[in-house]
Design a protein around this motif. Structure first.
Motif, PDB file in Angstrom:
ATOM      1  N   THR A   3       0.856  -1.179   0.000  1.00  0.00           N
ATOM      2  CA  THR A   3       0.000   0.000   0.000  1.00  0.00           C
ATOM      3  C   THR A   3       0.896   1.234   0.000  1.00  0.00           C
ATOM      4  O   THR A   3       1.826   1.330   0.799  1.00  0.00           O
ATOM      5  CB  THR A   3      -0.893   0.010   1.260  1.00  0.00           C
ATOM      6  OG1 THR A   3      -1.687  -1.166   1.257  1.00  0.00           O
ATOM      7  CG2 THR A   3      -1.778   1.230   1.290  1.00  0.00           C
ATOM      8  N   TYR A   4       0.614   2.176  -0.888  1.00  0.00           N
ATOM      9  CA  TYR A   4       1.413   3.389  -1.011  1.00  0.00           C
ATOM     10  C   TYR A   4       0.639   4.590  -0.501  1.00  0.00           C
ATOM     11  O   TYR A   4      -0.585   4.612  -0.536  1.00  0.00           O
ATOM     12  CB  TYR A   4       1.821   3.615  -2.465  1.00  0.00           C
ATOM     13  CG  TYR A   4       2.864   2.637  -2.933  1.00  0.00           C
ATOM     14  CD1 TYR A   4       4.211   2.966  -2.876  1.00  0.00           C
ATOM     15  CD2 TYR A   4       2.502   1.385  -3.403  1.00  0.00           C
ATOM     16  CE1 TYR A   4       5.179   2.060  -3.294  1.00  0.00           C
ATOM     17  CE2 TYR A   4       3.459   0.480  -3.817  1.00  0.00           C
ATOM     18  CZ  TYR A   4       4.792   0.824  -3.761  1.00  0.00           C
ATOM     19  OH  TYR A   4       5.750  -0.073  -4.166  1.00  0.00           O
ATOM     20  N   GLY A   5       1.376   5.591  -0.047  1.00  0.00           N
ATOM     21  CA  GLY A   5       0.752   6.796   0.448  1.00  0.00           C
ATOM     22  C   GLY A   5       1.737   7.942   0.533  1.00  0.00           C
ATOM     23  O   GLY A   5       2.866   7.850   0.033  1.00  0.00           O
ATOM     24  N   TRP A  34      -8.848  21.073  -6.071  1.00  0.00           N
ATOM     25  CA  TRP A  34      -7.555  20.728  -5.485  1.00  0.00           C
ATOM     26  C   TRP A  34      -7.377  19.223  -5.359  1.00  0.00           C
ATOM     27  O   TRP A  34      -8.309  18.519  -5.002  1.00  0.00           O
ATOM     28  CB  TRP A  34      -7.431  21.344  -4.085  1.00  0.00           C
ATOM     29  CG  TRP A  34      -7.759  22.790  -4.065  1.00  0.00           C
ATOM     30  CD1 TRP A  34      -8.941  23.360  -3.693  1.00  0.00           C
ATOM     31  CD2 TRP A  34      -6.925  23.866  -4.484  1.00  0.00           C
ATOM     32  NE1 TRP A  34      -8.871  24.724  -3.844  1.00  0.00           N
ATOM     33  CE2 TRP A  34      -7.640  25.063  -4.322  1.00  0.00           C
ATOM     34  CE3 TRP A  34      -5.618  23.939  -4.969  1.00  0.00           C
ATOM     35  CZ2 TRP A  34      -7.119  26.304  -4.626  1.00  0.00           C
ATOM     36  CZ3 TRP A  34      -5.099  25.180  -5.274  1.00  0.00           C
ATOM     37  CH2 TRP A  34      -5.841  26.345  -5.100  1.00  0.00           C
ATOM     38  N   GLY A  35      -6.178  18.766  -5.608  1.00  0.00           N
ATOM     39  CA  GLY A  35      -5.806  17.386  -5.310  1.00  0.00           C
ATOM     40  C   GLY A  35      -5.185  17.325  -3.922  1.00  0.00           C
ATOM     41  O   GLY A  35      -5.264  16.333  -3.215  1.00  0.00           O
ATOM     42  N   LEU A  65      -2.260  10.171  -6.183  1.00  0.00           N
ATOM     43  CA  LEU A  65      -0.854   9.871  -5.912  1.00  0.00           C
ATOM     44  C   LEU A  65      -0.044   9.896  -7.206  1.00  0.00           C
ATOM     45  O   LEU A  65       0.965   9.225  -7.335  1.00  0.00           O
ATOM     46  CB  LEU A  65      -0.684   8.532  -5.188  1.00  0.00           C
ATOM     47  CG  LEU A  65      -1.195   8.475  -3.750  1.00  0.00           C
ATOM     48  CD1 LEU A  65      -1.030   7.073  -3.181  1.00  0.00           C
ATOM     49  CD2 LEU A  65      -0.479   9.484  -2.869  1.00  0.00           C
ATOM     50  N   CYS A  66      -0.516  10.681  -8.178  1.00  0.00           N
ATOM     51  CA  CYS A  66       0.164  10.844  -9.474  1.00  0.00           C
ATOM     52  C   CYS A  66       0.533   9.492 -10.073  1.00  0.00           C
ATOM     53  O   CYS A  66       1.691   9.217 -10.385  1.00  0.00           O
ATOM     54  CB  CYS A  66       1.389  11.741  -9.327  1.00  0.00           C
ATOM     55  SG  CYS A  66       1.001  13.463  -8.976  1.00  0.00           S
ATOM     56  N   GLU A  67      -0.473   8.646 -10.236  1.00  0.00           N
ATOM     57  CA  GLU A  67      -0.280   7.275 -10.724  1.00  0.00           C
ATOM     58  C   GLU A  67       0.614   7.203 -11.964  1.00  0.00           C
ATOM     59  O   GLU A  67       1.506   6.354 -12.034  1.00  0.00           O
ATOM     60  CB  GLU A  67      -1.633   6.642 -11.064  1.00  0.00           C
ATOM     61  CG  GLU A  67      -2.532   6.454  -9.877  1.00  0.00           C
ATOM     62  CD  GLU A  67      -3.948   6.088 -10.276  1.00  0.00           C
ATOM     63  OE1 GLU A  67      -4.546   5.279  -9.542  1.00  0.00           O
ATOM     64  OE2 GLU A  67      -4.445   6.590 -11.305  1.00  0.00           O
ATOM     65  N   VAL A  75       8.093  10.549  -8.788  1.00  0.00           N
ATOM     66  CA  VAL A  75       7.399  10.712  -7.504  1.00  0.00           C
ATOM     67  C   VAL A  75       6.220  11.637  -7.731  1.00  0.00           C
ATOM     68  O   VAL A  75       6.180  12.365  -8.728  1.00  0.00           O
ATOM     69  CB  VAL A  75       8.335  11.294  -6.411  1.00  0.00           C
ATOM     70  CG1 VAL A  75       9.479  10.347  -6.112  1.00  0.00           C
ATOM     71  CG2 VAL A  75       8.852  12.672  -6.794  1.00  0.00           C
ATOM     72  N   PRO A  76       5.244  11.634  -6.833  1.00  0.00           N
ATOM     73  CA  PRO A  76       4.112  12.553  -6.982  1.00  0.00           C
ATOM     74  C   PRO A  76       4.585  14.006  -7.103  1.00  0.00           C
ATOM     75  O   PRO A  76       5.591  14.405  -6.513  1.00  0.00           O
ATOM     76  CB  PRO A  76       3.307  12.336  -5.702  1.00  0.00           C
ATOM     77  CG  PRO A  76       3.612  10.921  -5.330  1.00  0.00           C
ATOM     78  CD  PRO A  76       5.070  10.746  -5.675  1.00  0.00           C
TER      79      PRO A  76
END
Length: 111
Positions: A3-5, A34-35, A65-67, A75-76
């Motif tokens: 899991t990413y965050g 807004w994101g 998360l800027c897939e 990176v994001p």
């Protein structure tokens, strides 16, 4: 599967809004959407007579998360453009270790 965050170090955020603008540009969001949104708490007067203000970047439901960036090895956008370098992307395990080492004033966002 991991899991990413995002981990946000709330102690060092300077309130520059770079994360907001970078995210909005990356996602192509219109003005007013807004994101990630920077919240400002304060200023308030502390017991010792000094003043304090806190800035807290908060990812919204629009955050992806800027897939695409991450899939391409990046990176994001919020992390890339954070002037204070207080936003980090990683697995939940990595972020938990960093939070434990820091000890306080951190938050984690999981989509």
């Amino acid at each position: 599967m991991a899991t990413y965050g995002l981990m946000i170090d709330n102690e060092w955020c300077t309130g520059c809004h770079s994360c907001e603008i970078a995210c909005r540009n990356e996602l192509g969001l219109p003005r007013g959407q807004w994101g990630i949104k920077l919240l400002e708490l304060g200023p308030w007067k502390k017991l010792d007579g000094t003043w304090e203000t806190k800035y807290v970047p908060v990812p919204t439901s629009s955050c992806t998360l800027c897939e695409d960036r991450v899939a391409a090895g990046g990176v994001p956008s919020c992390q890339l453009h954070c002037l204070a370098q207080c936003i980090e992307y990683g697995t939940l395990d990595e972020l938990a270790q960093k939070m434990e080492a820091k000890g306080y004033k951190c938050s984690v966002f999981l989509p």
